[in-house]
Write a protein that holds these residues in place. Structure first.
Motif, PDB file in Angstrom:
ATOM      1  N   LEU A  41      -2.463  40.471 -17.663  1.00 37.26           N
ATOM      2  CA  LEU A  41      -1.470  41.068 -16.870  1.00 37.26           C
ATOM      3  C   LEU A  41      -0.690  40.187 -16.082  1.00 37.26           C
ATOM      4  CD1 LEU A  41      -2.931  44.467 -16.285  1.00 37.26           C
ATOM      5  CD2 LEU A  41      -1.078  43.922 -17.916  1.00 37.26           C
ATOM      6  N   LEU A  42      -1.550  39.277 -15.304  1.00 39.16           N
ATOM      7  CA  LEU A  42      -0.983  38.467 -14.115  1.00 39.16           C
ATOM      8  C   LEU A  42      -0.215  37.121 -14.686  1.00 39.16           C
ATOM      9  CD1 LEU A  42      -3.622  39.036 -11.506  1.00 39.16           C
ATOM     10  CD2 LEU A  42      -1.459  40.107 -11.474  1.00 39.16           C
ATOM     11  N   SER A  43      -1.031  36.767 -15.605  1.00 44.38           N
ATOM     12  CA  SER A  43      -0.450  35.401 -16.278  1.00 44.38           C
ATOM     13  C   SER A  43       1.060  35.918 -16.956  1.00 44.38           C
ATOM     14  CB  SER A  43      -1.202  35.014 -17.399  1.00 44.38           C
ATOM     15  OG  SER A  43      -1.537  35.677 -18.600  1.00 44.38           O
ATOM     16  N   CYS A  44       1.271  37.235 -17.489  1.00 34.61           N
ATOM     17  CA  CYS A  44       2.504  37.735 -18.006  1.00 34.61           C
ATOM     18  C   CYS A  44       3.358  37.674 -17.062  1.00 34.61           C
ATOM     19  CB  CYS A  44       2.079  38.903 -18.879  1.00 34.61           C
ATOM     20  SG  CYS A  44       1.443  38.454 -20.692  1.00 34.61           S
ATOM     21  N   ALA A  45       3.039  38.165 -15.830  1.00 32.74           N
ATOM     22  CA  ALA A  45       4.095  38.408 -14.771  1.00 32.74           C
ATOM     23  C   ALA A  45       4.526  37.216 -14.407  1.00 32.74           C
ATOM     24  CB  ALA A  45       3.218  39.130 -13.496  1.00 32.74           C
ATOM     25  N   GLY A  46       3.653  35.973 -14.185  1.00 34.83           N
ATOM     26  CA  GLY A  46       4.275  34.962 -13.999  1.00 34.83           C
ATOM     27  C   GLY A  46       5.132  34.339 -15.028  1.00 34.83           C
ATOM     28  N   PHE A  47       4.911  34.553 -16.339  1.00 35.75           N
ATOM     29  CA  PHE A  47       5.699  34.122 -17.423  1.00 35.75           C
ATOM     30  C   PHE A  47       7.168  34.720 -17.204  1.00 35.75           C
ATOM     31  CE2 PHE A  47       7.010  35.732 -21.749  1.00 35.75           C
ATOM     32  CZ  PHE A  47       7.419  34.420 -22.246  1.00 35.75           C
ATOM     33  N   PHE A  48       7.349  36.117 -16.834  1.00 33.35           N
ATOM     34  CA  PHE A  48       8.494  36.500 -16.620  1.00 33.35           C
ATOM     35  C   PHE A  48       9.065  35.928 -15.409  1.00 33.35           C
ATOM     36  CE2 PHE A  48       6.922  39.575 -20.060  1.00 33.35           C
ATOM     37  CZ  PHE A  48       7.891  39.758 -20.664  1.00 33.35           C
ATOM     38  N   ARG A  49       8.301  35.880 -14.371  1.00 29.16           N
ATOM     39  CA  ARG A  49       8.982  35.429 -13.041  1.00 29.16           C
ATOM     40  C   ARG A  49       9.397  34.124 -13.063  1.00 29.16           C
ATOM     41  NH1 ARG A  49       4.490  36.243  -8.630  1.00 29.16           N
ATOM     42  NH2 ARG A  49       4.473  38.082  -9.550  1.00 29.16           N
ATOM     43  N   SER A  50       9.030  33.265 -14.264  1.00 27.70           N
ATOM     44  CA  SER A  50       9.421  31.684 -14.421  1.00 27.70           C
ATOM     45  C   SER A  50      10.859  31.887 -15.086  1.00 27.70           C
ATOM     46  CB  SER A  50       8.591  31.128 -15.149  1.00 27.70           C
ATOM     47  OG  SER A  50       8.304  31.544 -16.413  1.00 27.70           O
ATOM     48  N   ARG A  51      11.102  32.632 -15.726  1.00 24.77           N
ATOM     49  CA  ARG A  51      12.414  32.967 -16.388  1.00 24.77           C
ATOM     50  C   ARG A  51      12.427  32.432 -17.823  1.00 24.77           C
ATOM     51  NH1 ARG A  51      16.283  36.446 -15.418  1.00 24.77           N
ATOM     52  NH2 ARG A  51      18.096  34.846 -15.800  1.00 24.77           N
ATOM     53  N   GLN A  52      11.071  31.821 -18.023  1.00 24.84           N
ATOM     54  CA  GLN A  52      10.907  31.555 -19.407  1.00 24.84           C
ATOM     55  C   GLN A  52      11.005  32.806 -20.478  1.00 24.84           C
ATOM     56  OE1 GLN A  52       7.311  29.929 -22.124  1.00 24.84           O
ATOM     57  NE2 GLN A  52       8.030  28.433 -20.388  1.00 24.84           N
ATOM     58  N   GLY A  53      10.303  33.730 -19.932  1.00 25.82           N
ATOM     59  CA  GLY A  53      10.198  35.063 -20.735  1.00 25.82           C
ATOM     60  C   GLY A  53      11.392  36.056 -20.519  1.00 25.82           C
ATOM     61  N   GLN A  54      11.875  36.719 -21.473  1.00 24.22           N
ATOM     62  CA  GLN A  54      13.131  37.420 -21.342  1.00 24.22           C
ATOM     63  C   GLN A  54      12.689  38.935 -21.708  1.00 24.22           C
ATOM     64  OE1 GLN A  54      15.945  36.125 -19.755  1.00 24.22           O
ATOM     65  NE2 GLN A  54      14.630  34.275 -19.637  1.00 24.22           N
ATOM     66  N   LEU A  55      13.442  39.879 -21.491  1.00 20.54           N
ATOM     67  CA  LEU A  55      13.422  41.292 -22.087  1.00 20.54           C
ATOM     68  C   LEU A  55      14.932  41.803 -22.436  1.00 20.54           C
ATOM     69  CD1 LEU A  55      13.645  44.562 -22.037  1.00 20.54           C
ATOM     70  CD2 LEU A  55      11.557  43.496 -22.901  1.00 20.54           C
ATOM     71  N   TRP A  56      15.135  42.046 -23.702  1.00 22.13           N
ATOM     72  CA  TRP A  56      16.087  42.063 -24.272  1.00 22.13           C
ATOM     73  C   TRP A  56      16.632  43.606 -24.906  1.00 22.13           C
ATOM     74  CZ3 TRP A  56      15.411  37.066 -27.523  1.00 22.13           C
ATOM     75  CH2 TRP A  56      15.671  36.032 -26.650  1.00 22.13           C
ATOM     76  N   GLN A  57      17.656  44.035 -24.775  1.00 21.42           N
ATOM     77  CA  GLN A  57      17.926  45.505 -25.490  1.00 21.42           C
ATOM     78  C   GLN A  57      19.010  45.019 -26.227  1.00 21.42           C
ATOM     79  OE1 GLN A  57      18.095  49.020 -23.023  1.00 21.42           O
ATOM     80  NE2 GLN A  57      15.832  49.333 -23.098  1.00 21.42           N
ATOM     81  N   LEU A  58      19.175  45.203 -27.553  1.00 15.47           N
ATOM     82  CA  LEU A  58      20.171  44.903 -28.292  1.00 15.47           C
ATOM     83  C   LEU A  58      20.806  46.439 -28.929  1.00 15.47           C
ATOM     84  CD1 LEU A  58      18.878  41.992 -28.260  1.00 15.47           C
ATOM     85  CD2 LEU A  58      20.019  41.607 -30.677  1.00 15.47           C
ATOM     86  N   VAL A  59      21.982  46.429 -28.899  1.00 12.73           N
ATOM     87  CA  VAL A  59      22.681  47.681 -29.746  1.00 12.73           C
ATOM     88  C   VAL A  59      23.208  47.177 -30.918  1.00 12.73           C
ATOM     89  CG1 VAL A  59      24.014  49.697 -29.657  1.00 12.73           C
ATOM     90  CG2 VAL A  59      22.718  49.081 -27.717  1.00 12.73           C
ATOM     91  N   LEU A  60      22.710  47.736 -32.089  1.00 15.66           N
ATOM     92  CA  LEU A  60      23.227  47.074 -33.330  1.00 15.66           C
ATOM     93  C   LEU A  60      23.823  48.017 -34.222  1.00 15.66           C
ATOM     94  CD1 LEU A  60      19.985  44.751 -34.224  1.00 15.66           C
ATOM     95  CD2 LEU A  60      22.207  44.314 -32.990  1.00 15.66           C
ATOM     96  N   THR A  61      25.055  47.879 -34.880  1.00 14.38           N
ATOM     97  CA  THR A  61      25.586  48.924 -35.823  1.00 14.38           C
ATOM     98  C   THR A  61      25.949  48.045 -37.182  1.00 14.38           C
ATOM     99  OG1 THR A  61      27.738  48.032 -35.336  1.00 14.38           O
ATOM    100  CG2 THR A  61      26.965  50.098 -33.836  1.00 14.38           C
TER     101      THR A  61
END
Length: 395
Positions: free
Chosen positions: A360-380
């Motif tokens: 959990l904490l290593s992943c928090a650091g991963f996203f805080r570093s901005r290397q990790g992203q979270l995307w929502q794509l809407v596709l048609t």
């Protein structure tokens, strides 16, 4: 659970070896990230057993994670340490013998399809079937195991997850009576929300028996059908499709088949929302420790990898990035997990606790570093008629 605990519990030496003389090469590497060995700051590494040095230099990320789980070293704020390590790109800087092992793993993932239908249930058995009690303690009341949305002024995890679910339904323009396919439905939180709040008729699929059993209880009496099934064998036609936190298990060699399947299942005028973790640039392999102990056969997409596979199959109507929200979500999960540990301890050993904390904490650091992203794509589908209007909740 017993097999996972056995994998994590290794024979320990009767007496720890003194850890007073860390190798210079390791000190110099960590110095690039302003991390010290046996320093006094919250993000510094405190080594208890000198074998940690050999394990880290020989196996790098895998060795660091395994030696932490075994108690060879500690860090007061793993999240802060990993943010520094990843910003300094030490995850992409591999020394000596460890480089050969990382290259071998990259070659294995390039040559072989690790996410075949026959292997699809491995992540369910290894991670999602770990125990519903762990996830009930760690997650919100709906048990949503994906990034919450804090951008609408949420004050706590419950509100942030509800905002995320409502945002998904609004982005999908979900209407009463419409059919919704939820690919990777987890414990049924989104399926239940869509049926109760928006009147949708939902079909959800999961590869975890533990998730399915609890999801069926939570969705009882609602127009929700839940299946233990791989996405590749789905049939039918749906007005809307959603997939939250599942694409990370699809694998690069299956991206084309995944999007072909979604297009086949989506009505011509329908909407498809894809919610996925991503990385800032293409990577040949996933983190070795995460792959072995948390999400076997995982692969995080890059923007280019996603765009290449979507091209010619779908129109990208919207691409929303809120990766920094995952940092806050993971920190909430970590806090709740630690608070619940006294009642979880009778079922799980200390190695399991350290494994989950590290995850959990290593992943928090991963996203805080901005290397990790979270995307929502809407596709048609290209033949869809009319314009799509992007939606964002107001704070």
């Amino acid at each position: 659970m017993q097999s996972e605990q056995a994998a994590l519990t290794r024979p320990r030496r009767p007496q720890p070896q003194p850890a007073a003389h860390p190798p210079q090469v390791l000190r110099e590497l960590l110095a690039r990230a302003d991390v010290q060995i046996n320093g006094t700051r919250p993000w510094d590494m405190r080594v208890h057993d000198a074998r940690a040095y050999r394990r880290i230099l020989a196996h790098w990320s895998l060795g660091a994670g395994e030696s932490y789980v075994d108690g060879d070293w500690d860090c007061e704020r793993l999240d802060m340490m990993f943010e520094r390590l990843i910003r300094a790109e030490l995850d992409r800087t591999v020394p000596g013998l460890a480089r050969l092992k990382v290259l071998a793993e990259s070659l294995r993932q390039r040559l072989f399809n690790l996410q075949t239908a026959e292997r699809a249930h491995q992540v369910g058995e290894r991670h999602y079937d770990a125990g519903n009690d762990v996830f009930e303690a760690m997650l919100d009341a709906r048990m949503i195991y994906s990034c919450a949305y804090w951008g609408a002024g949420a004050r706590n995890l419950e509100q942030a997850q509800e905002h995320k679910l409502e945002m998904i339904c609004r982005k999908l323009e979900l209407q009463p009576g419409e059919t919704l396919l939820d690919i990777g439905c987890g414990w049924g939180g989104l399926a239940r929300f869509a049926a109760q709040r928006h009147g949708a008729r939902v079909t959800g699929v999961t590869i975890s028996r533990e998730q399915l059993a609890l999801a069926e209880q939570r969705c009882e009496g609602l127009p929700v059908t839940l299946l233990l099934q791989d996405y590749r064998s789905l049939q039918g036609r749906f007005d809307k499709i959603v997939s939250v936190g599942m694409f990370e298990h699809v694998g690069l060699k299956n991206y084309g088949l995944y999007f072909d399947t979604a297009r086949r299942l989506l009505a011509p005028d329908g909407l498809f929302l894809l919610h996925s973790i991503g990385v800032d640039r293409s990577a040949p392999h996933t983190d070795p420790w995460i792959e072995r102990y948390i999400f076997p056969n995982g692969k995080l997409p890059s923007p280019r990898e996603l765009a290449d596979e979507v091209e010619g199959r779908f129109v990208i109507e919207d691409w929303h990035n809120f990766g920094t929200d995952y940092d806050r979500t993971l920190m909430c999960w970590a806090e709740r997990f630690e608070a619940a540990w006294p009642r979880l301890a009778p079922r799980y050993d200390e190695a399991f606790r350290r494994m989950f904390r590290y995850y959990l904490l290593s992943c928090a650091g991963f996203f805080r570093s901005r290397q990790g992203q979270l995307w929502q794509l809407v596709l048609t589908r290209p033949e869809r008629r009319g314009a799509y209007r992007s939606f964002r909740p107001q704070a």
